[in-house]
Design an enzyme around this catalytic site. Sequence first.
Site, PDB file in Angstrom:
ATOM      1  CB  CYS A  86     -11.636  -1.547  -1.109  1.00  0.00           C
ATOM      2  SG  CYS A  86     -11.191  -1.867  -2.827  1.00  0.00           S
ATOM      3  CB  CYS A  87      -8.308  -4.498   1.852  1.00  0.00           C
ATOM      4  SG  CYS A  87      -6.979  -3.500   1.169  1.00  0.00           S
ATOM      5  CB  CYS A 112      -3.819   1.235  -2.965  1.00  0.00           C
ATOM      6  SG  CYS A 112      -5.606   1.370  -2.863  1.00  0.00           S
ATOM      7  CB  CYS A 134      -4.348  -2.130  -5.563  1.00  0.00           C
ATOM      8  SG  CYS A 134      -4.940  -3.787  -5.169  1.00  0.00           S
ATOM      9  CB  CYS A 146      -4.336  -5.645   2.518  1.00  0.00           C
ATOM     10  SG  CYS A 146      -3.630  -7.301   2.678  1.00  0.00           S
TER      11      CYS A 146
END
Length: 233
Positions: A118-119, A206, A201, A229
């Site tokens: 995702c990062c 997170c 986020c 990240c």
Amino acid sequence: MSSTATDYEETAVRAGRELEEATAQEILRWAADTFGGRFCVTSSMEDAVVAHLASSVFPGVDVVFLDTGYHFAETIGTRDAVAATMPVNVITLTPRQSVAEQDAEYGPNLHDRDPDLCCSLRKVEPLNRGLGGYDAWATGLRRDESPSRANTPVVSWDARRRKVKIAPIARWTQEDVDAYVAANGVLLNPLLWEGYTSIGCSPLSCTRKPAEGEDARAGRWSGSGKTECGIHL
Ligand code: SF4
């Protein structure tokens, strides 16, 4: 003769040595003099300290913000307040996919299942793309934030991106930040008053508030073993 990436590697290593004891303003003055418009500041909009410092020596400096699509409303509000009130040029970078498009391809809540991916999709790739027009970028990394940041150089060579990376407040403590904010009326993300000490986020996986005695970044990807990240690795 124009400088090449190799020239800048040597420049970065030398500056890292020579500017270790320099003030944040002196480091940023060197960056502005060396790179001019090919220098930018990146900001998570946790605070506007580095943007404020940079704008004091380089009015109109580009301030790059990564809008992951998962930010707290307070973070977007801080970005907008910085753009409206400071002599900087805020540039917002976005991922290639919206959150809905990412959900459709990878399934919902990728941040809970594979935060590294995702990062990578929502932070690292957009930043790498956005930094294409610059030779040097500054960050707000500080040595006292976490063990993984304890050896942050004030200037270094970002070999992965082939750019000069500048951490003008690397040697600052939280007390130094607080004093600068108080003396200069620097904008802060209002979540800092609610107990957050590192703001990323908004999913709980997170960013959470740290417990008493934990370091400032303990609430980031808590319990996953992930500490960064990927932007600063
Ligand atoms: S911090 Fe969380 S939501 Fe944001 S990009 Fe990384 S994993 Fe995704």
